[in-house]
Design a protein around this motif. Structure first.
Motif, PDB file in Angstrom:
ATOM      1  N   ILE A  32       0.814  -1.285   0.086  1.00 34.13           N
ATOM      2  CA  ILE A  32       0.087  -0.006  -0.223  1.00 34.13           C
ATOM      3  C   ILE A  32       0.816   1.084  -0.023  1.00 34.13           C
ATOM      4  CG2 ILE A  32      -1.773   1.351   1.180  1.00 34.13           C
ATOM      5  CD1 ILE A  32      -2.906  -1.214   2.096  1.00 34.13           C
ATOM      6  N   TYR A  35       2.025   1.845  -3.316  1.00 33.54           N
ATOM      7  CA  TYR A  35       0.806   2.395  -4.268  1.00 33.54           C
ATOM      8  C   TYR A  35       0.255   3.699  -4.122  1.00 33.54           C
ATOM      9  CZ  TYR A  35      -0.528  -1.811  -6.865  1.00 33.54           C
ATOM     10  OH  TYR A  35      -0.599  -2.896  -7.598  1.00 33.54           O
ATOM     11  N   SER A  43      -6.173   2.264 -12.231  1.00 32.36           N
ATOM     12  CA  SER A  43      -6.308   0.827 -12.010  1.00 32.36           C
ATOM     13  C   SER A  43      -5.445   0.483 -10.892  1.00 32.36           C
ATOM     14  CB  SER A  43      -5.980  -0.026 -13.503  1.00 32.36           C
ATOM     15  OG  SER A  43      -4.603   0.143 -13.558  1.00 32.36           O
ATOM     16  N   TYR A  44      -5.165  -0.762 -10.562  1.00 36.06           N
ATOM     17  CA  TYR A  44      -4.081  -1.068  -9.566  1.00 36.06           C
ATOM     18  C   TYR A  44      -2.877  -1.662 -10.239  1.00 36.06           C
ATOM     19  CZ  TYR A  44      -8.236  -0.334  -6.605  1.00 36.06           C
ATOM     20  OH  TYR A  44      -9.322   0.043  -5.950  1.00 36.06           O
ATOM     21  N   GLU A  45      -2.684  -0.970 -11.387  1.00 36.25           N
ATOM     22  CA  GLU A  45      -1.486  -1.657 -12.240  1.00 36.25           C
ATOM     23  C   GLU A  45       0.029  -1.821 -11.454  1.00 36.25           C
ATOM     24  OE1 GLU A  45      -0.522   0.557 -15.636  1.00 36.25           O
ATOM     25  OE2 GLU A  45       1.192  -0.560 -16.010  1.00 36.25           O
ATOM     26  N   PHE A  46       0.408  -2.847 -11.538  1.00 40.85           N
ATOM     27  CA  PHE A  46       1.810  -3.215 -11.005  1.00 40.85           C
ATOM     28  C   PHE A  46       2.657  -3.669 -12.020  1.00 40.85           C
ATOM     29  CE2 PHE A  46       5.098  -5.493  -8.856  1.00 40.85           C
ATOM     30  CZ  PHE A  46       5.204  -4.900  -7.648  1.00 40.85           C
ATOM     31  N   ARG A 236      -8.926   6.202  -6.779  1.00 40.98           N
ATOM     32  CA  ARG A 236      -8.201   5.376  -6.181  1.00 40.98           C
ATOM     33  C   ARG A 236      -6.865   5.851  -5.443  1.00 40.98           C
ATOM     34  NH1 ARG A 236      -9.141   0.155  -9.643  1.00 40.98           N
ATOM     35  NH2 ARG A 236     -11.278   0.654 -10.481  1.00 40.98           N
ATOM     36  N   ASN A 240      -5.503   5.445  -1.383  1.00 38.41           N
ATOM     37  CA  ASN A 240      -4.165   4.829  -1.188  1.00 38.41           C
ATOM     38  C   ASN A 240      -3.670   5.740  -0.200  1.00 38.41           C
ATOM     39  OD1 ASN A 240      -4.516   2.885  -2.955  1.00 38.41           O
ATOM     40  ND2 ASN A 240      -3.463   3.830  -4.657  1.00 38.41           N
TER      41      ASN A 240
ATOM     42  N   TYR B 141      -7.882  -3.604   2.109  1.00 36.06           N
ATOM     43  CA  TYR B 141      -7.728  -2.995   0.770  1.00 36.06           C
ATOM     44  C   TYR B 141      -6.529  -3.412   0.060  1.00 36.06           C
ATOM     45  CZ  TYR B 141      -6.990   1.209  -1.936  1.00 36.06           C
ATOM     46  OH  TYR B 141      -6.650   1.744  -3.137  1.00 36.06           O
ATOM     47  N   LEU B 145      -5.620  -4.511  -4.004  1.00 34.00           N
ATOM     48  CA  LEU B 145      -4.513  -4.235  -4.848  1.00 34.00           C
ATOM     49  C   LEU B 145      -3.939  -5.436  -5.457  1.00 34.00           C
ATOM     50  CD1 LEU B 145      -2.794  -1.428  -2.648  1.00 34.00           C
ATOM     51  CD2 LEU B 145      -4.232  -1.011  -4.632  1.00 34.00           C
ATOM     52  N   ALA B 148      -5.960  -7.831  -8.008  1.00 34.30           N
ATOM     53  CA  ALA B 148      -6.718  -7.042  -9.095  1.00 34.30           C
ATOM     54  C   ALA B 148      -5.889  -7.888 -10.481  1.00 34.30           C
ATOM     55  CB  ALA B 148      -6.232  -5.738  -8.998  1.00 34.30           C
ATOM     56  N   GLU B 150      -4.871  -6.712 -12.890  1.00 32.50           N
ATOM     57  CA  GLU B 150      -3.674  -5.894 -13.238  1.00 32.50           C
ATOM     58  C   GLU B 150      -2.698  -6.030 -12.093  1.00 32.50           C
ATOM     59  OE1 GLU B 150      -6.555  -4.582 -12.941  1.00 32.50           O
ATOM     60  OE2 GLU B 150      -6.365  -2.669 -11.744  1.00 32.50           O
ATOM     61  N   GLY B 151      -2.804  -6.639 -11.004  1.00 29.63           N
ATOM     62  CA  GLY B 151      -1.938  -6.373 -10.002  1.00 29.63           C
ATOM     63  C   GLY B 151      -0.823  -7.278  -9.809  1.00 29.63           C
ATOM     64  N   ILE B 152      -0.095  -7.420  -8.686  1.00 29.40           N
ATOM     65  CA  ILE B 152       1.227  -8.004  -8.506  1.00 29.40           C
ATOM     66  C   ILE B 152       1.357  -9.509  -8.785  1.00 29.40           C
ATOM     67  CG2 ILE B 152       0.846  -8.397  -6.017  1.00 29.40           C
ATOM     68  CD1 ILE B 152       3.806  -7.322  -5.853  1.00 29.40           C
TER      69      ILE B 152
END
Lengths: 273, 313
Positions: A32, A35, A43-46, A236, A240, B141, B145, B148, B150-152
């Protein structure tokens, strides 16, 4: 040596499993933090495409967040005070005397956190409906104080049990009345336990969401604000940042509470020696 | 005339009250107990009772009005296949979360109790306590993340070249879904993560209480370490596992936030209670659903007490 089954060195698999478990507990929180600096909005792109401090400024300017924080602080402060009063009264009664129904009373004090919070929440809500009580800050406080009592109670009752009753008797023998004994002997002894219990109650109330959803009506405490953002994300990156803020706020009192209990226990042990 | 030293009136009154109370310990006890009991009795038990009474009311299917005559009709509704499904699904989730939490918690607790000393032990202890007290929502939460699409996790799977495994997991019917964040696998992972500390602490406490001498005795009598573990340590640690399971099981039964944020459209018990008392306006059915976790937990606690779990708390 057979007689000493490796007290010093743990099997490698065990160490790995233990450390792996701790990482499982803590890596998500660390994520977190990362982020909160991400430039990605939708989005929550990683991995995050870039890093920025922008969202902290955006969050700072949001009035709804400030309002939610203020309400949460007000609720937590009031419920903590009520819980400190009721919890220490109950602790004083339960630690010194044995009486009929004692076990049921201790069960009653623990019940609000032993049973699922949804039960407390829905019960209170239907009671407010039946009684025609409109939702207000006080309806939230009513719910929170109920489950905060046990936090104070647990800490203070443990301290009362460690305090020899001869101290109270000595104070009385030396001519102090009940109130003086309370002020000069009892209170200084339970002070740290009361403080720790109060801090835990505060942390519990500040973070509570399950009961609050039923007792808040249209009001928004910080956890309720978070919940609405989680169910229907609007911005979003701001969420965060608020999450990071909540981590920081809860982290400090916990470490402090831990330190206080350890110090008090150390001092108590030394004194009894 | 010189009399005995006069105390100020206020102080004299205080002393008289204090003496009166000291001479009547029962009155003192009553004065101490009345405020907390009044609060918990009226606010908590009172409203709980008011709710449970409503589970014996029923709702008129045509008008949607609550009929205030005592009946068991609402309880019979719990046995409808759709409702029974929800209860069983929630119980199955609570049971699997409990088993997984025990499996992950045991090595941590074992390491803490038997190998970590001094500083390492304090660090471990704080590391287990902190999540317990840090924000529940923030921790949920974090998984939004992580899980998701598109997440890790997707990213890591791609980097390691094991996307196939992830897809295979998600394509399992019932527990899979289009992404981890909308599947039962996701809900399960988050439940385990959130309740894990509740499992670690009682197990650790139980293991701490196993005396070193018993383990030495077992070794002296010729038991190899794995035998000592299975026949001596494990039975003594078991009450701790049961104590932890009370928390993981009860908390999973009643939680409606986690499956709402991370999970599929198949509802859990807590969510149904929330919907029934809210938008559906069927308080009697919501109340009847509330009775389910109370009954389940009462049975669970009775069994746990038999197994000695309360001494391990």
């Amino acid at each position: 040596m057979r007689s000493d089954p490796g007290r010093r060195k743990a099997p490698r698999a065990l160490t790995a499993a233990a450390i792996g478990g701790l990482l499982f507990l803590h890596l998500p929180i660390a994520l977190i933090l990362l982020y909160a600096f991400s430039t990605e909005e939708a989005s929550y792109e990683f991995p995050p495409p870039g890093l920025t401090l922008r969202w902290f400024a955006v969050a700072w300017g949001r009035q709804d967040i400030w309002d939610a924080i203020a309400l949460s602080l007000r609720v937590a402060a009031s419920s903590t005070l009520i819980a400190m009063l009721l919890g220490s009264l109950a602790a004083a009664a339960m630690s010194r005397t044995r009486f009929f129904g004692r076990e049921s009373i201790s069960l009653l004090i623990i019940l609000p956190i032993a049973l699922p919070g949804i039960l407390t929440g829905i019960s209170l809500r239907s009671a407010f409906n039946l009684g025609g009580i409109p939702f207000s800050t006080w309806t939230i406080i009513l719910g929170h104080a109920t489950f905060c009592v046990v936090m104070v109670y647990n800490n203070v009752v443990a301290r009362f049990r460690r305090m020899p009753s001869s101290w109270i008797e000595a104070s009385m023998d030396l001519g102090a009345d009940g109130f003086q004994t309370f002020r000069h002997v009892v209170l200084p002894n339970i002070a740290t336990a009361l403080l720790v219990g109060g801090m835990l109650a505060f942390a519990l109330s500040f973070d509570e969401v399950i009961v609050t959803t039923f007792t808040a009506g249209q009001q928004s405490t910080l956890p309720i604000w978070m919940l609405t953002e989680l169910v229907r994300p609007r911005q979003r990156p701001v969420t965060n940042v608020v999450a990071v803020f909540v981590i920081a706020v809860t982290f400090a009192p916990l470490v402090l509470a831990h330190w206080l209990t350890r110090r008090a226990e150390g001092a108590g042990g030394g004194g009894l020696r | 005339m010189a009399t005995a030293i006069e105390l100020p009136t206020r102080q004299r009154l205080g002393r008289r009250i204090s003496t009166a109370l000291l001479l009547r310990p029962k009155l003192l006890l009553a004065l101490l107990l009345v405020p907390p009991l009044l609060w918990l009795g009226v606010v908590y038990l009172g409203s709980m009772f008011a709710l449970l009474i409503q589970s014996f009311f029923s709702i008129d299917e045509f008008t949607g009005m609550i009929q205030r005559t005592l009946t068991l009709r609402t309880y019979a509704e719990l046995l409808r296949p759709a409702h029974l499904d929800i209860i069983l699904r929630t119980a199955a989730m609570a049971a699997s979360v409990t088993l997984a939490a025990a499996a992950i918690a045991f090595p941590i607790a074992y390491f803490m109790a038997r190998y970590a000393t001094g500083r390492a032990k304090a660090v471990f202890y704080l590391a287990v306590m902190l999540p317990l007290w840090s924000s529940y929502l923030v921790r949920v939460y974090a998984w939004k993340l992580i899980l998701a699409k598109e997440g890790i996790i997707t990213w890591t799977a791609a980097e390691l070249g094991v996307e196939g495994w992830l897809e295979a997991l998600l394509s399992i019917p019932v527990i899979g879904g289009t992404a981890l964040s909308v599947s039962h696998v996701g809900t399960f992972t988050v439940f385990v993560y959130i309740w894990l500390p509740f499992m670690i602490l009682p197990i650790q406490a139980a293991l701490e209480r196993v005396p070193q001498s018993i383990i030495e005795a077992s070794a002296d009598l010729g038991a190899p370490p794995h035998r000592t573990f299975r026949n001596v340590i494990l039975p003594l640690a078991f009450p701790g596992v049961v104590a932890g399971s009370i928390f993981t099981f009860s908390l999973t039964l009643g939680d409606y936030i986690i499956p709402q944020i991370i999970g599929s459209s198949r509802l859990f018990l807590g969510q149904v209670v929330f919907v029934q008392q809210g938008t559906a306006g069927n308080i009697p059915l919501a109340a009847a659903f509330c009775v389910v976790p109370i009954v389940v937990m009462s049975i669970y606690l009775t069994v746990a007490k038999r197994l000695g779990a309360f001494d391990a708390l």
